[in-house]
Design a protein around this motif. Structure first.
Motif, PDB file in Angstrom:
ATOM      1  N   VAL A   1       0.813  -1.217   0.000  1.00  0.00           N
ATOM      2  CA  VAL A   1       0.000   0.000   0.000  1.00  0.00           C
ATOM      3  C   VAL A   1       0.851   1.274   0.000  1.00  0.00           C
ATOM      4  O   VAL A   1       0.320   2.364  -0.174  1.00  0.00           O
ATOM      5  N   ALA A   2       2.157   1.136   0.189  1.00  0.00           N
ATOM      6  CA  ALA A   2       3.054   2.301   0.213  1.00  0.00           C
ATOM      7  C   ALA A   2       3.233   2.847  -1.201  1.00  0.00           C
ATOM      8  O   ALA A   2       3.160   2.098  -2.175  1.00  0.00           O
ATOM      9  N   PRO A   3       3.483   4.160  -1.328  1.00  0.00           N
ATOM     10  CA  PRO A   3       3.727   4.713  -2.659  1.00  0.00           C
ATOM     11  C   PRO A   3       5.032   4.160  -3.239  1.00  0.00           C
ATOM     12  O   PRO A   3       6.084   4.261  -2.618  1.00  0.00           O
ATOM     13  N   MET A   4       4.934   3.539  -4.420  1.00  0.00           N
ATOM     14  CA  MET A   4       6.117   2.948  -5.063  1.00  0.00           C
ATOM     15  C   MET A   4       6.778   3.917  -6.034  1.00  0.00           C
ATOM     16  O   MET A   4       7.988   3.978  -6.100  1.00  0.00           O
ATOM     17  N   ILE A   5       5.948   4.590  -6.799  1.00  0.00           N
ATOM     18  CA  ILE A   5       6.488   5.564  -7.746  1.00  0.00           C
ATOM     19  C   ILE A   5       5.592   6.789  -7.758  1.00  0.00           C
ATOM     20  O   ILE A   5       4.417   6.725  -7.407  1.00  0.00           O
TER      21      ILE A   5
ATOM     22  N   ILE B   1       1.700   6.061  -6.989  1.00  0.00           N
ATOM     23  CA  ILE B   1       1.099   4.775  -7.325  1.00  0.00           C
ATOM     24  C   ILE B   1       1.645   3.726  -6.373  1.00  0.00           C
ATOM     25  O   ILE B   1       2.856   3.587  -6.227  1.00  0.00           O
ATOM     26  N   SER B   2       0.740   2.997  -5.743  1.00  0.00           N
ATOM     27  CA  SER B   2       1.133   1.863  -4.897  1.00  0.00           C
ATOM     28  C   SER B   2       0.920   0.585  -5.698  1.00  0.00           C
ATOM     29  O   SER B   2       0.307   0.595  -6.762  1.00  0.00           O
ATOM     30  N   LEU B   3       1.418  -0.510  -5.167  1.00  0.00           N
ATOM     31  CA  LEU B   3       1.248  -1.784  -5.854  1.00  0.00           C
ATOM     32  C   LEU B   3      -0.229  -2.154  -5.968  1.00  0.00           C
ATOM     33  O   LEU B   3      -0.703  -2.499  -7.048  1.00  0.00           O
ATOM     34  N   LEU B   4      -0.963  -2.056  -4.866  1.00  0.00           N
ATOM     35  CA  LEU B   4      -2.380  -2.409  -4.910  1.00  0.00           C
ATOM     36  C   LEU B   4      -3.190  -1.424  -5.748  1.00  0.00           C
ATOM     37  O   LEU B   4      -4.104  -1.822  -6.469  1.00  0.00           O
ATOM     38  N   GLY B   5      -2.844  -0.156  -5.678  1.00  0.00           N
ATOM     39  CA  GLY B   5      -3.513   0.846  -6.518  1.00  0.00           C
ATOM     40  C   GLY B   5      -3.243   0.605  -7.994  1.00  0.00           C
ATOM     41  O   GLY B   5      -4.137   0.726  -8.836  1.00  0.00           O
ATOM     42  N   GLY B   6      -2.015   0.241  -8.309  1.00  0.00           N
ATOM     43  CA  GLY B   6      -1.670  -0.080  -9.685  1.00  0.00           C
ATOM     44  C   GLY B   6      -2.405  -1.314 -10.173  1.00  0.00           C
ATOM     45  O   GLY B   6      -2.836  -1.381 -11.333  1.00  0.00           O
TER      46      GLY B   6
ATOM     47  N   GLN C   1      -5.357  -2.288  -9.161  1.00  0.00           N
ATOM     48  CA  GLN C   1      -6.751  -1.891  -9.396  1.00  0.00           C
ATOM     49  C   GLN C   1      -6.899  -1.231 -10.760  1.00  0.00           C
ATOM     50  O   GLN C   1      -7.838  -1.516 -11.499  1.00  0.00           O
ATOM     51  N   THR C   2      -5.978  -0.350 -11.093  1.00  0.00           N
ATOM     52  CA  THR C   2      -6.010   0.314 -12.387  1.00  0.00           C
ATOM     53  C   THR C   2      -5.791  -0.688 -13.511  1.00  0.00           C
ATOM     54  O   THR C   2      -6.482  -0.667 -14.528  1.00  0.00           O
ATOM     55  N   LEU C   3      -4.834  -1.572 -13.325  1.00  0.00           N
ATOM     56  CA  LEU C   3      -4.534  -2.580 -14.331  1.00  0.00           C
ATOM     57  C   LEU C   3      -5.709  -3.529 -14.532  1.00  0.00           C
ATOM     58  O   LEU C   3      -5.970  -3.979 -15.648  1.00  0.00           O
TER      59      LEU C   3
ATOM     60  N   ALA D   1      -3.394  -8.211 -14.854  1.00  0.00           N
ATOM     61  CA  ALA D   1      -3.505  -7.885 -13.427  1.00  0.00           C
ATOM     62  C   ALA D   1      -3.382  -9.153 -12.588  1.00  0.00           C
ATOM     63  O   ALA D   1      -2.734  -9.140 -11.533  1.00  0.00           O
ATOM     64  N   CYS D   2      -3.965 -10.240 -13.044  1.00  0.00           N
ATOM     65  CA  CYS D   2      -3.851 -11.513 -12.320  1.00  0.00           C
ATOM     66  C   CYS D   2      -2.411 -12.005 -12.302  1.00  0.00           C
ATOM     67  O   CYS D   2      -1.923 -12.485 -11.274  1.00  0.00           O
ATOM     68  N   LEU D   3      -1.715 -11.863 -13.423  1.00  0.00           N
ATOM     69  CA  LEU D   3      -0.311 -12.278 -13.494  1.00  0.00           C
ATOM     70  C   LEU D   3       0.551 -11.444 -12.559  1.00  0.00           C
ATOM     71  O   LEU D   3       1.366 -11.980 -11.807  1.00  0.00           O
ATOM     72  N   VAL D   4       0.361 -10.141 -12.580  1.00  0.00           N
ATOM     73  CA  VAL D   4       1.137  -9.257 -11.701  1.00  0.00           C
ATOM     74  C   VAL D   4       0.800  -9.544 -10.239  1.00  0.00           C
ATOM     75  O   VAL D   4       1.694  -9.590  -9.388  1.00  0.00           O
ATOM     76  N   ALA D   5      -0.469  -9.779  -9.922  1.00  0.00           N
ATOM     77  CA  ALA D   5      -0.855 -10.111  -8.545  1.00  0.00           C
ATOM     78  C   ALA D   5      -0.190 -11.409  -8.104  1.00  0.00           C
ATOM     79  O   ALA D   5       0.280 -11.516  -6.972  1.00  0.00           O
ATOM     80  N   LEU D   6      -0.132 -12.378  -9.000  1.00  0.00           N
ATOM     81  CA  LEU D   6       0.525 -13.641  -8.678  1.00  0.00           C
ATOM     82  C   LEU D   6       2.005 -13.429  -8.388  1.00  0.00           C
ATOM     83  O   LEU D   6       2.528 -13.922  -7.386  1.00  0.00           O
TER      84      LEU D   6
END
Length: 137
Positions: free
Chosen positions: A17-21, A34-39, A41-43, A51-56
């Motif tokens: 949830v931390a800002p990554m970029i 942009i955080s990982l989880l926010g990214g 959601q957008t993806l 999005a499923c691949l990145v989440a994995l």
């Protein structure tokens, strides 16, 4: 080692949830963090299979590796020891994807991408987890 690994059970969700970029598009004067989880959601709205691949690769595999390592500390299981190096390799793929995104975004005219503390925390979590599993085997 057990304590460091247990700390990762807390640090990973913080990194998600931390800002990554931070992005800035000069010609629009817009941007944001942009955080990982926010990214994700957008993806998801753009391409749910990606999005499923990145989440994995960025959420499930790294966290599963930490959980399996913690279990291996309490009850050694040969199958877990054999699986950890493969899970570790997959959990490093997301760092490459984030780095690739930064390089591509910097190539866009009028765009600026700055790494934030969440990217460093997340990278540190992945590297610490990799080191712990290397020391464990």
């Amino acid at each position: 080692m057990k304590m460091l690994n247990a700390a990762l059970l807390i640090l990973y969700p913080v990194a998600w949830v931390a800002p990554m970029i931070e992005t800035r598009v000069f010609w629009l004067l817009g941007g944001g963090q942009i955080s990982l989880l926010g990214g994700l959601q957008t993806l998801w709205s753009e391409s749910w299979p990606l999005a499923c691949l990145v989440a994995l690769l960025a959420v499930i595999m790294p966290y599963a590796k930490v959980v399996l390592t913690q279990l291996a500390y309490h009850r050694p299981m040969p199958l877990i020891g054999q699986a950890l190096p493969w899970i570790a390799r997959l959990s490093m793929a997301d760092i490459f994807l984030i780095a690739l995104y930064i390089v591509l975004a910097k190539g866009i005219a009028g765009a600026s991408v700055t790494p934030q503390w969440g990217l460093w925390l997340f990278t540190g979590c992945v590297l610490l987890s990799l080191w712990i599993s290397w020391r464990k085997t």
